[in-house]
Design a protein around this motif. Structure first.
Motif, PDB file in Angstrom:
ATOM      1  N   LYS A 182      76.088  56.852  35.230  1.00 22.39           N
ATOM      2  CA  LYS A 182      75.427  55.903  34.835  1.00 22.39           C
ATOM      3  C   LYS A 182      74.331  54.778  35.304  1.00 22.39           C
ATOM      4  O   LYS A 182      73.434  55.238  36.326  1.00 22.39           O
ATOM      5  N   THR A 183      73.801  54.094  34.555  1.00 24.60           N
ATOM      6  CA  THR A 183      72.741  53.401  34.498  1.00 24.60           C
ATOM      7  C   THR A 183      72.575  52.324  34.810  1.00 24.60           C
ATOM      8  O   THR A 183      73.818  51.499  34.239  1.00 24.60           O
ATOM      9  N   MET A 184      71.961  51.438  35.323  1.00 25.12           N
ATOM     10  CA  MET A 184      72.041  50.256  36.018  1.00 25.12           C
ATOM     11  C   MET A 184      72.081  48.966  34.815  1.00 25.12           C
ATOM     12  O   MET A 184      72.932  47.616  34.571  1.00 25.12           O
ATOM     13  N   PRO A 185      70.567  49.003  34.107  1.00 27.65           N
ATOM     14  CA  PRO A 185      70.358  48.310  33.956  1.00 27.65           C
ATOM     15  C   PRO A 185      71.644  47.285  32.824  1.00 27.65           C
ATOM     16  O   PRO A 185      71.876  45.692  32.673  1.00 27.65           O
ATOM     17  N   ALA A 186      72.334  48.008  32.128  1.00 26.02           N
ATOM     18  CA  ALA A 186      72.959  48.184  31.197  1.00 26.02           C
ATOM     19  C   ALA A 186      74.738  47.093  31.789  1.00 26.02           C
ATOM     20  O   ALA A 186      75.242  45.797  31.324  1.00 26.02           O
ATOM     21  N   ALA A 187      74.826  47.187  33.303  1.00 30.74           N
ATOM     22  CA  ALA A 187      76.151  46.825  33.933  1.00 30.74           C
ATOM     23  C   ALA A 187      74.918  45.593  34.442  1.00 30.74           C
ATOM     24  O   ALA A 187      75.935  44.349  34.298  1.00 30.74           O
ATOM     25  N   TYR A 188      73.882  45.375  34.526  1.00 31.97           N
ATOM     26  CA  TYR A 188      73.447  43.899  35.437  1.00 31.97           C
ATOM     27  C   TYR A 188      73.882  42.796  34.175  1.00 31.97           C
ATOM     28  O   TYR A 188      74.514  41.850  34.341  1.00 31.97           O
ATOM     29  N   ARG A 189      73.510  43.027  33.046  1.00 32.65           N
ATOM     30  CA  ARG A 189      73.852  42.813  31.560  1.00 32.65           C
ATOM     31  C   ARG A 189      75.495  42.167  31.584  1.00 32.65           C
ATOM     32  O   ARG A 189      75.226  40.534  31.494  1.00 32.65           O
ATOM     33  N   ALA A 190      75.866  43.216  32.466  1.00 39.73           N
ATOM     34  CA  ALA A 190      77.321  42.942  32.020  1.00 39.73           C
ATOM     35  C   ALA A 190      77.894  41.990  33.192  1.00 39.73           C
ATOM     36  O   ALA A 190      78.998  40.681  32.850  1.00 39.73           O
ATOM     37  N   LEU A 191      76.993  42.083  33.505  1.00 39.92           N
ATOM     38  CA  LEU A 191      77.690  40.976  34.699  1.00 39.92           C
ATOM     39  C   LEU A 191      77.081  39.828  35.030  1.00 39.92           C
ATOM     40  O   LEU A 191      77.110  38.919  35.473  1.00 39.92           O
ATOM     41  N   LYS A 192      76.171  39.250  33.652  1.00 43.47           N
ATOM     42  CA  LYS A 192      75.469  37.821  34.166  1.00 43.47           C
ATOM     43  C   LYS A 192      76.478  37.142  33.781  1.00 43.47           C
ATOM     44  O   LYS A 192      77.401  36.638  32.908  1.00 43.47           O
ATOM     45  N   GLY A 193      76.186  36.187  35.283  1.00 39.19           N
ATOM     46  CA  GLY A 193      77.164  34.580  35.118  1.00 39.19           C
ATOM     47  C   GLY A 193      78.416  34.462  36.143  1.00 39.19           C
ATOM     48  O   GLY A 193      78.647  33.895  36.214  1.00 39.19           O
ATOM     49  N   SER A 194      78.031  36.216  36.562  1.00 39.79           N
ATOM     50  CA  SER A 194      79.574  36.131  37.565  1.00 39.79           C
ATOM     51  C   SER A 194      78.786  36.183  38.503  1.00 39.79           C
ATOM     52  O   SER A 194      79.802  36.073  39.978  1.00 39.79           O
ATOM     53  N   ALA A 195      77.415  35.961  39.146  1.00 37.96           N
ATOM     54  CA  ALA A 195      77.378  35.062  40.482  1.00 37.96           C
ATOM     55  C   ALA A 195      75.522  34.553  40.364  1.00 37.96           C
ATOM     56  O   ALA A 195      74.771  35.110  39.245  1.00 37.96           O
ATOM     57  N   ASP A 196      75.169  34.038  41.323  1.00 33.77           N
ATOM     58  CA  ASP A 196      74.564  32.910  41.307  1.00 33.77           C
ATOM     59  C   ASP A 196      72.990  33.576  41.016  1.00 33.77           C
ATOM     60  O   ASP A 196      72.079  33.253  40.947  1.00 33.77           O
ATOM     61  N   ALA A 197      72.908  35.228  42.291  1.00 32.98           N
ATOM     62  CA  ALA A 197      72.073  35.563  42.406  1.00 32.98           C
ATOM     63  C   ALA A 197      72.955  37.414  42.210  1.00 32.98           C
ATOM     64  O   ALA A 197      73.037  37.380  42.916  1.00 32.98           O
ATOM     65  N   PHE A 198      71.688  38.161  42.319  1.00 32.61           N
ATOM     66  CA  PHE A 198      72.246  39.977  42.221  1.00 32.61           C
ATOM     67  C   PHE A 198      71.047  39.983  44.278  1.00 32.61           C
ATOM     68  O   PHE A 198      70.037  39.969  44.156  1.00 32.61           O
ATOM     69  N   LEU A 199      71.868  41.023  44.948  1.00 35.91           N
ATOM     70  CA  LEU A 199      71.184  41.248  46.108  1.00 35.91           C
ATOM     71  C   LEU A 199      70.681  43.122  45.150  1.00 35.91           C
ATOM     72  O   LEU A 199      72.146  44.099  45.062  1.00 35.91           O
ATOM     73  N   TYR A 200      69.735  43.201  44.649  1.00 35.93           N
ATOM     74  CA  TYR A 200      69.636  45.134  43.692  1.00 35.93           C
ATOM     75  C   TYR A 200      69.800  46.359  44.977  1.00 35.93           C
ATOM     76  O   TYR A 200      69.192  46.138  45.246  1.00 35.93           O
ATOM     77  N   PRO A 201      70.068  47.453  44.465  1.00 34.28           N
ATOM     78  CA  PRO A 201      70.343  48.574  45.143  1.00 34.28           C
ATOM     79  C   PRO A 201      68.770  49.109  45.688  1.00 34.28           C
ATOM     80  O   PRO A 201      68.716  49.239  44.121  1.00 34.28           O
ATOM     81  N   GLY A 202      68.639  48.934  46.378  1.00 35.78           N
ATOM     82  CA  GLY A 202      66.879  49.498  46.625  1.00 35.78           C
ATOM     83  C   GLY A 202      66.771  50.557  46.443  1.00 35.78           C
ATOM     84  O   GLY A 202      66.148  50.823  45.932  1.00 35.78           O
ATOM     85  N   HIS A 203      68.012  52.029  46.543  1.00 41.05           N
ATOM     86  CA  HIS A 203      67.879  53.089  46.471  1.00 41.05           C
ATOM     87  C   HIS A 203      67.592  53.686  44.884  1.00 41.05           C
ATOM     88  O   HIS A 203      67.276  54.635  44.704  1.00 41.05           O
ATOM     89  N   VAL A 204      68.577  52.363  43.989  1.00 36.62           N
ATOM     90  CA  VAL A 204      68.373  52.744  42.364  1.00 36.62           C
ATOM     91  C   VAL A 204      66.616  52.328  42.008  1.00 36.62           C
ATOM     92  O   VAL A 204      66.341  53.281  41.649  1.00 36.62           O
ATOM     93  N   HIS A 205      66.761  51.245  42.949  1.00 33.49           N
ATOM     94  CA  HIS A 205      65.007  50.912  42.625  1.00 33.49           C
ATOM     95  C   HIS A 205      64.241  51.671  42.749  1.00 33.49           C
ATOM     96  O   HIS A 205      62.616  51.618  42.341  1.00 33.49           O
ATOM     97  N   ALA A 206      63.972  52.535  44.102  1.00 35.63           N
ATOM     98  CA  ALA A 206      63.148  53.853  44.536  1.00 35.63           C
ATOM     99  C   ALA A 206      63.078  54.466  43.051  1.00 35.63           C
ATOM    100  O   ALA A 206      62.032  54.450  43.346  1.00 35.63           O
ATOM    101  N   ILE A 207      63.970  54.952  42.513  1.00 34.38           N
ATOM    102  CA  ILE A 207      63.935  55.872  41.334  1.00 34.38           C
ATOM    103  C   ILE A 207      63.146  54.816  39.698  1.00 34.38           C
ATOM    104  O   ILE A 207      62.599  54.592  39.595  1.00 34.38           O
TER     105      ILE A 207
END
Length: 352
Positions: free
Chosen positions: A162-187
């Protein structure tokens, strides 16, 4: 001069007295580290940390486990898998249950280990359970590339990448802000997070040490008080804007986007990865002509709600009772990155 002295991250966090903030730690490793480090114990009551879908084992749908069991029991396939998948419940049993019925299940530490096992056991059909996000997918792709080069006919993947971009969008509005996963974005790099700001999504990328997590929380609190959407890379020693070009290259060579089912979130368009046509002989679903499988999860389990931030693990009526690490009802209690296992291990009533 005192007004010029910078506050520490701990001081910024403890001093917050504004409206309630909901911050989602997308990554399961963040969830566990925040508990282990005792960070929740210093948070004001108006800052709520909620868990997200950043555990690949947790978001893998029940049908995938059923497919793996079908391969093992009906097609005499040797299943190679990471250890935490073995006890994840399927519709009727787990892989551990299938093993008690004669299924051959090998624990491996990487897809390359599975490739090496297949190469050393040519009399067995070997399938690696390819589960993960952008961090682990390149290694699965490398195993397929090596298998094709070696003309290895007894190796395949059952994919749930799975990839995270669409998941971030699907979760839009569920929180005021995300702590994004560092290892995912290292890639992947930071471009996605930067673009999400234009869609009203805020967040910071952070690492996994106490200082890194505390700094990220302080940045989130400060920026939310300033107003407007924002992004900040708080893990610059590892994460760059462009990410890992080598990892991106091998994934684009071997795999392509597809729709994917996420536990709790349903089917998200273009959020998964499957093997390209040129590598279809290594696709277990194609190789063994598997029928479409729709799994059925235990209705008592609220993993889906936990993964969306709709409830805390302790809100589930079977948490710590019918569902424990020794006898898990859902994937979130099994995985080393699962929110339920973190709450159970560290005591989930501490501010969260």
């Amino acid at each position: 001069m005192a007004e010029n002295i910078k506050k520490t991250a701990k001081e910024i966090i403890e001093a917050y007295s504004g409206p309630k903030l909901r911050i989602m730690e997308v990554c399961g490793t963040h969830t566990h580290e925040i508990f282990r480090l005792g960070i929740r114990s210093i948070l004001p009551k108006n800052i709520e940390l909620i868990s997200g879908p950043g555990c690949p084992v947790c978001v893998t749908n029940v049908g995938f486990i059923d497919e793996a069991i079908m391969l093992a029991l009906n097609h005499n396939v040797t299943i190679c898998t990471f250890g935490d998948l073995v006890r994840v419940p399927g519709s009727e049993m787990s892989l551990a249950g299938a093993r008690s019925k004669g299924a051959k299940v090998q624990i491996v530490y990487s897809p390359i280990d599975a490739y090496e096992y297949a190469k050393a056991n040519l009399d067995e059909q070997v399938v690696f359970l390819s589960v993960g996000f952008e961090t682990t997918t390149p290694a699965s792709c490398l195993s397929v590339k090596k298998a094709k080069e070696a003309r290895l006919a007894n190796f395949a993947l059952l994919t749930a990448n799975k990839t995270m971009p669409a998941a971030y969008r699907a979760l839009k509005g569920s929180a005021d802000a995300f702590l994004y996963p560092g290892h995912v974005h290292a890639i992947t790099g930071t471009n996605l997070c930067e673009s999400l700001v234009n869609e009203g999504v805020s967040g910071v990328i952070t690492g996994f040490t106490a200082n890194e997590i505390m700094t990220a929380l302080a940045v989130v609190i400060t920026r939310l008080q300033e107003g407007g959407s924002f992004f900040k890379n708080c893990y610059p020693r590892v994460v760059t804007q462009v990410g890992s070009k080598a990892a991106q290259s091998i994934v684009s060579e071997i795999m392509e986007e597809c729709d994917s089912e996420w536990r709790g979130l349903g089917v998200i368009k273009n959020s998964g990865l499957k093997l390209k046509e040129a590598y279809k002989e290594f696709d277990a679903r194609n190789k063994f002509n598997l029928p479409k499988v729709t799994g059925k999860s235990n209705p008592a389990c609220r993993c889906g709600d936990v993964l969306q931030g709709k409830c805390k693990p302790s809100d589930c009526r079977v948490f710590g009772k019918g569902c424990t690490p020794l006898h898990p009802v859902g994937a979130c209690m099994v995985s080393n990155e699962g929110a339920c296992s973190a709450y159970y291990q560290y005591g989930g009533n501490i501010n969260g």
